[in-house]
Design a protein around this motif. Structure first.
Motif, PDB file in Angstrom:
ATOM      1  N   LEU A   1      42.060  29.619  43.166  1.00 52.67           N
ATOM      2  CA  LEU A   1      41.704  31.036  43.120  1.00 52.67           C
ATOM      3  C   LEU A   1      40.922  31.351  41.845  1.00 52.67           C
ATOM      4  CD1 LEU A   1      45.063  32.564  44.390  1.00 52.67           C
ATOM      5  CD2 LEU A   1      42.842  32.870  45.480  1.00 52.67           C
TER       6      LEU A   1
ATOM      7  N   ILE B   1      46.607  41.695  45.355  1.00 48.93           N
ATOM      8  CA  ILE B   1      46.232  40.693  46.355  1.00 48.93           C
ATOM      9  C   ILE B   1      47.453  39.816  46.603  1.00 48.93           C
ATOM     10  CG2 ILE B   1      44.613  38.881  47.010  1.00 48.93           C
ATOM     11  CD1 ILE B   1      42.774  39.838  44.777  1.00 48.93           C
TER      12      ILE B   1
ATOM     13  N   LEU C   1      41.203  37.162  50.374  1.00 46.70           N
ATOM     14  CA  LEU C   1      40.242  37.610  49.366  1.00 46.70           C
ATOM     15  C   LEU C   1      39.136  38.458  49.991  1.00 46.70           C
ATOM     16  CD1 LEU C   1      39.757  34.544  46.983  1.00 46.70           C
ATOM     17  CD2 LEU C   1      41.030  36.640  46.545  1.00 46.70           C
TER      18      LEU C   1
END
Length: 293
Positions: free
Chosen positions: A105, A268, A280
């Protein structure tokens, strides 16, 4: 020199996340993370349709005809990752450790930042700050962040999010976009989170393994708290035990969501059994819709 297998893994992560950054995130990244404001560009002659509020009266008086000030968006951003390396993130019941997922990420977002000529900074933490890399530009710098995300060996075991945020506020005087990537197994960080979000654009990225939400029916098992070492014997064949576990987990997760909402922080939610690319994309589109209202 880094071992060959380490170099190969860093390269693998780079190739995978670079493709994501190039294919999708770069355009969306630019549209949802704004610059610090507007900066002066030039003075030019007034043209019909220009905003009269932009007229530079001093230059207009000297030249005898109207001139306006032209401004452009001050685009350069600073992106800082607060990465949780506590023992609870070295956990998986699927094919992905939470820590490995966090590194990917960080990588895809950092590469999107580099493609937009933004700076990237990095703070790794457990129950203390383990590593700080000051914000800088360039692919070489981002690859250092990826390497530390994947292979930094922390000294601590627990999670102190408040201490990491307080450190962020000490080393970052200018506004930044801050991604806190953690499983958020911590206490007493609400005040620090709220204060940080007044100075920065803070985004909480929660990492969750499916077993943290619901126990499977696999009989009697022994569970260990990764951060304290405490052991628990649990009879997962009991429906009452599984229901109690699920209800408690749901309550904790809902409390955390309310905390983020109360602090004005975007959230998130990433789970290790679902491809994070879809999550995302939903987040980026949500931010775009909100900014374009």
């Amino acid at each position: 020199m880094l071992p060959t297998d380490v170099i190969k893994n860093i390269r693998r992560v780079e190739i995978k996340t670079r493709r994501m950054a190039a294919d999708f995130f770069t355009g969306h990244y630019r549209s949802v993370f704004k610059g610090r404001g507007m900066e002066f560009d030039e003075v030019r002659q007034y043209s019909p349709g220009d905003d009269i509020r932009s007229i530079d009266w001093n230059v207009t008086a000297r030249m005898g005809e109207p001139f306006i000030k032209k401004f452009v968006e001050e685009r350069e951003l600073t992106i800082i990752f607060l990465l949780d390396l506590s023992r609870s993130c070295v956990f998986a019941t699927t094919t992905r450790l939470k820590r490995d997922l966090a590194a990917e990420l960080s990588s895809v977002l950092a590469l999107s930042a580099v493609r937009n000529n933004d700076k990237v900074g990095f703070i790794a933490f457990t129950d203390k700050v383990e590593k700080y890399i000051p914000p800088a530009k360039g692919l070489k710098h981002v690859l250092r962040v990826v390497r530390e995300s994947l292979y930094l060996k922390p000294q601590g075991k627990g999670t102190d999010i408040a201490a990491a945020i307080e450190y962020l506020n000490k080393v970052s005087s200018r506004r930044a976009v801050v991604f806190i990537i953690s499983d958020f197994h911590a206490a007493k960080y609400a005040k620090a989170l709220s204060i940080a979000n007044k100075r920065h654009d803070v985004i909480a990225v929660t990492l969750t393994d499916p077993v943290e939400l619901a126990l499977p029916n696999v009989g009697i098992i022994t569970l260990e708290d990764a951060e304290t070492g405490e052991l628990f014997v649990v009879d997962t064949s009991s429906a009452a035990v599984r229901n109690q576990y699920r209800e408690q987990a749901t309550r904790i997760f809902e409390q955390r969501k309310r905390l983020f909402t109360a602090s004005g922080i975007d959230h998130i939610e990433i789970t290790t059994d679902v491809p994070y690319i879809k999550t995302l994309i939903r987040f980026f589109r949500m931010r775009e819709r909100r900014l374009n209202r």
